[in-house]
Design a protein around this motif. Sequence first.
Motif, PDB file in Angstrom:
ATOM      1  N   SER A 100      14.585 -22.819  -4.324  1.00 37.89           N
ATOM      2  CA  SER A 100      15.226 -23.562  -5.482  1.00 37.89           C
ATOM      3  C   SER A 100      14.243 -23.931  -6.316  1.00 37.89           C
ATOM      4  N   ASP A 101      12.717 -24.320  -5.816  1.00 33.21           N
ATOM      5  CA  ASP A 101      11.750 -24.349  -6.737  1.00 33.21           C
ATOM      6  C   ASP A 101      11.452 -23.435  -7.655  1.00 33.21           C
ATOM      7  N   LEU A 102      11.411 -22.035  -7.257  1.00 34.92           N
ATOM      8  CA  LEU A 102      11.458 -21.025  -8.158  1.00 34.92           C
ATOM      9  C   LEU A 102      12.560 -21.132  -9.340  1.00 34.92           C
ATOM     10  N   THR A 103      13.720 -21.159  -8.772  1.00 36.06           N
ATOM     11  CA  THR A 103      14.881 -21.114  -9.934  1.00 36.06           C
ATOM     12  C   THR A 103      14.553 -22.347 -10.846  1.00 36.06           C
ATOM     13  N   LEU A 104      14.234 -23.498 -10.431  1.00 39.34           N
ATOM     14  CA  LEU A 104      14.233 -24.628 -11.393  1.00 39.34           C
ATOM     15  C   LEU A 104      12.985 -24.310 -12.275  1.00 39.34           C
ATOM     16  N   ARG A 105      11.737 -23.758 -11.803  1.00 39.35           N
ATOM     17  CA  ARG A 105      10.992 -23.253 -12.517  1.00 39.35           C
ATOM     18  C   ARG A 105      10.991 -22.227 -13.653  1.00 39.35           C
ATOM     19  N   VAL A 106      12.142 -21.383 -13.289  1.00 36.15           N
ATOM     20  CA  VAL A 106      12.564 -20.501 -14.367  1.00 36.15           C
ATOM     21  C   VAL A 106      13.378 -21.390 -15.437  1.00 36.15           C
ATOM     22  N   PHE A 107      14.579 -22.255 -15.142  1.00 36.67           N
ATOM     23  CA  PHE A 107      14.984 -22.935 -15.985  1.00 36.67           C
ATOM     24  C   PHE A 107      14.280 -23.965 -16.722  1.00 36.67           C
ATOM     25  N   LEU A 108      13.342 -24.543 -16.255  1.00 38.20           N
ATOM     26  CA  LEU A 108      12.467 -25.484 -17.146  1.00 38.20           C
ATOM     27  C   LEU A 108      11.496 -24.775 -18.053  1.00 38.20           C
ATOM     28  N   ASP A 109      10.859 -23.495 -17.767  1.00 36.66           N
ATOM     29  CA  ASP A 109       9.940 -22.674 -18.625  1.00 36.66           C
ATOM     30  C   ASP A 109      10.910 -22.305 -19.693  1.00 36.66           C
ATOM     31  N   SER A 110      12.135 -21.834 -19.404  1.00 38.23           N
ATOM     32  CA  SER A 110      13.172 -21.265 -20.440  1.00 38.23           C
ATOM     33  C   SER A 110      13.643 -22.534 -21.491  1.00 38.23           C
ATOM     34  N   PHE A 111      14.166 -23.520 -20.756  1.00 40.20           N
ATOM     35  CA  PHE A 111      14.895 -24.393 -21.705  1.00 40.20           C
ATOM     36  C   PHE A 111      14.244 -25.574 -21.920  1.00 40.20           C
ATOM     37  N   GLY A 112      13.028 -25.943 -21.144  1.00 44.98           N
ATOM     38  CA  GLY A 112      12.201 -27.205 -21.258  1.00 44.98           C
ATOM     39  C   GLY A 112      13.046 -28.688 -21.019  1.00 44.98           C
ATOM     40  N   ALA A 113      13.989 -28.523 -20.105  1.00 47.69           N
ATOM     41  CA  ALA A 113      14.297 -29.668 -19.546  1.00 47.69           C
ATOM     42  C   ALA A 113      15.073 -29.276 -18.281  1.00 47.69           C
ATOM     43  N   ALA A 114      15.150 -30.245 -17.512  1.00 52.25           N
ATOM     44  CA  ALA A 114      15.892 -30.006 -16.229  1.00 52.25           C
ATOM     45  C   ALA A 114      17.454 -29.919 -16.402  1.00 52.25           C
ATOM     46  N   PRO A 115      17.988 -28.968 -15.520  1.00 51.43           N
ATOM     47  CA  PRO A 115      19.366 -28.808 -15.644  1.00 51.43           C
ATOM     48  C   PRO A 115      20.423 -29.761 -14.996  1.00 51.43           C
ATOM     49  N   HIS A 116      21.470 -29.835 -15.318  1.00 53.68           N
ATOM     50  CA  HIS A 116      22.428 -30.675 -14.900  1.00 53.68           C
ATOM     51  C   HIS A 116      22.706 -29.753 -13.493  1.00 53.68           C
ATOM     52  N   PRO A 117      23.122 -30.537 -12.133  1.00 49.01           N
ATOM     53  CA  PRO A 117      23.241 -29.818 -11.291  1.00 49.01           C
ATOM     54  C   PRO A 117      24.631 -29.014 -11.153  1.00 49.01           C
ATOM     55  N   ASN A 118      25.480 -29.332 -12.091  1.00 49.11           N
ATOM     56  CA  ASN A 118      26.807 -28.426 -12.274  1.00 49.11           C
ATOM     57  C   ASN A 118      26.554 -27.523 -13.324  1.00 49.11           C
ATOM     58  N   ASN A 119      25.209 -27.354 -14.041  1.00 48.29           N
ATOM     59  CA  ASN A 119      25.259 -26.281 -14.967  1.00 48.29           C
ATOM     60  C   ASN A 119      25.545 -25.049 -14.544  1.00 48.29           C
ATOM     61  N   PRO A 120      26.314 -24.176 -15.174  1.00 45.64           N
ATOM     62  CA  PRO A 120      26.913 -22.872 -14.797  1.00 45.64           C
ATOM     63  C   PRO A 120      25.881 -21.867 -14.749  1.00 45.64           C
ATOM     64  N   PHE A 121      25.107 -21.973 -15.897  1.00 44.53           N
ATOM     65  CA  PHE A 121      23.967 -21.005 -15.805  1.00 44.53           C
ATOM     66  C   PHE A 121      22.904 -21.201 -14.882  1.00 44.53           C
ATOM     67  N   PHE A 122      22.412 -22.518 -14.516  1.00 44.50           N
ATOM     68  CA  PHE A 122      21.652 -22.754 -13.309  1.00 44.50           C
ATOM     69  C   PHE A 122      22.194 -22.210 -12.105  1.00 44.50           C
ATOM     70  N   LYS A 123      23.472 -22.430 -11.677  1.00 46.47           N
ATOM     71  CA  LYS A 123      23.988 -22.191 -10.525  1.00 46.47           C
ATOM     72  C   LYS A 123      24.106 -20.560 -10.532  1.00 46.47           C
ATOM     73  N   LEU A 124      24.362 -19.877 -11.727  1.00 44.80           N
ATOM     74  CA  LEU A 124      24.005 -18.186 -11.605  1.00 44.80           C
ATOM     75  C   LEU A 124      22.763 -18.095 -11.490  1.00 44.80           C
ATOM     76  N   LEU A 125      21.929 -18.540 -11.658  1.00 44.86           N
ATOM     77  CA  LEU A 125      20.498 -18.525 -11.586  1.00 44.86           C
ATOM     78  C   LEU A 125      19.974 -18.329 -10.063  1.00 44.86           C
ATOM     79  N   GLY A 126      20.783 -19.459  -9.559  1.00 41.01           N
ATOM     80  CA  GLY A 126      20.550 -19.809  -7.945  1.00 41.01           C
ATOM     81  C   GLY A 126      20.993 -18.739  -7.292  1.00 41.01           C
ATOM     82  N   GLN A 127      21.987 -18.235  -7.590  1.00 41.79           N
ATOM     83  CA  GLN A 127      22.699 -17.080  -6.891  1.00 41.79           C
ATOM     84  C   GLN A 127      21.988 -15.573  -7.173  1.00 41.79           C
ATOM     85  N   LEU A 128      21.553 -15.346  -8.265  1.00 43.12           N
ATOM     86  CA  LEU A 128      20.781 -14.321  -8.439  1.00 43.12           C
ATOM     87  C   LEU A 128      19.258 -14.488  -7.740  1.00 43.12           C
ATOM     88  N   ALA A 129      18.811 -15.620  -7.614  1.00 42.33           N
ATOM     89  CA  ALA A 129      17.446 -15.782  -6.973  1.00 42.33           C
ATOM     90  C   ALA A 129      17.533 -15.653  -5.599  1.00 42.33           C
TER      91      ALA A 129
END
Length: 256
Positions: A100-129
């Motif tokens: 989960s930490d790794l997935t969040l780091r990818v999102f933060l480094d890419s977008f510069g802000a924390a995702p909403h828990p229901n963000n569909p792209f963040f959910k997709l990243l979590g599945q791919l991770a």
Amino acid sequence: MIPLVLRRAAFLALLLMPVAYAQSGCVGFVCSAPGAGTAGRGPLDSAYLEVLGRVSSAQERGLWEARGVREGTLSAAQAAQVRAELRRNVHAPAASTLLSDLTLRVFLDSFGAAPHPNNPFFKLLGQLAKRPDNTYAGLLDFTRSYLQDPQIDGAREGLIYAAYIRSLGRPPSSGDLTYWQAQVKASGRNFTDIVQAGQDWVLSAGNEAEFSALIRRAFKAAGRAAPTGDQIIKIRLANQTTRRTFDEWKVFVQKF
């Protein structure tokens, strides 16, 4: 002298030995709260950057050293074995928090802000991770492809805005937005890339006016009186190659 093939076999055997979990918060050689990394960028840290998106911590290097593995002695083959071990650690059954930490780091480094828990792209990243072959580097490349989608101008504008605030302490101009929208569409440049570009740009020759404006903003944000021209010149001469975020500039000018 021990033959190379035997040395490699012994190294691999050490990696595959059961790891004692005496270190709190660690799964194998990956710790969930590593603190700030201070290592160099040798093969061991390169492996951590590829798999986890960060350098190793002192605690993690201590775990490796307990197994006889040191940054300055790794061959290319051994570094590959380290990367494989880190991937196993991150995808271990007990490592859901690390993943989960790794997935969040990818999102933060890419977008510069924390995702909403229901963000569909963040959910997709979590599945791919969860795929055992995926790493920080692989997920970051996937995100770069997403950022090139012509339909997400709003997401691109948001990360550009966040990058300018982080690096320069000001919002982007309309020209800045136009330039970076094109750059992100063309190559997948992300939040971290734009922050670094801003840090380099403000220190480059010919941008003295932008640097002066940055320092004035930093003084104001730090609650200090506006700097004199001589102070700005001294700050520039003392920081000709020093990258800083705007928050780091605020800290610097408080001590100047």
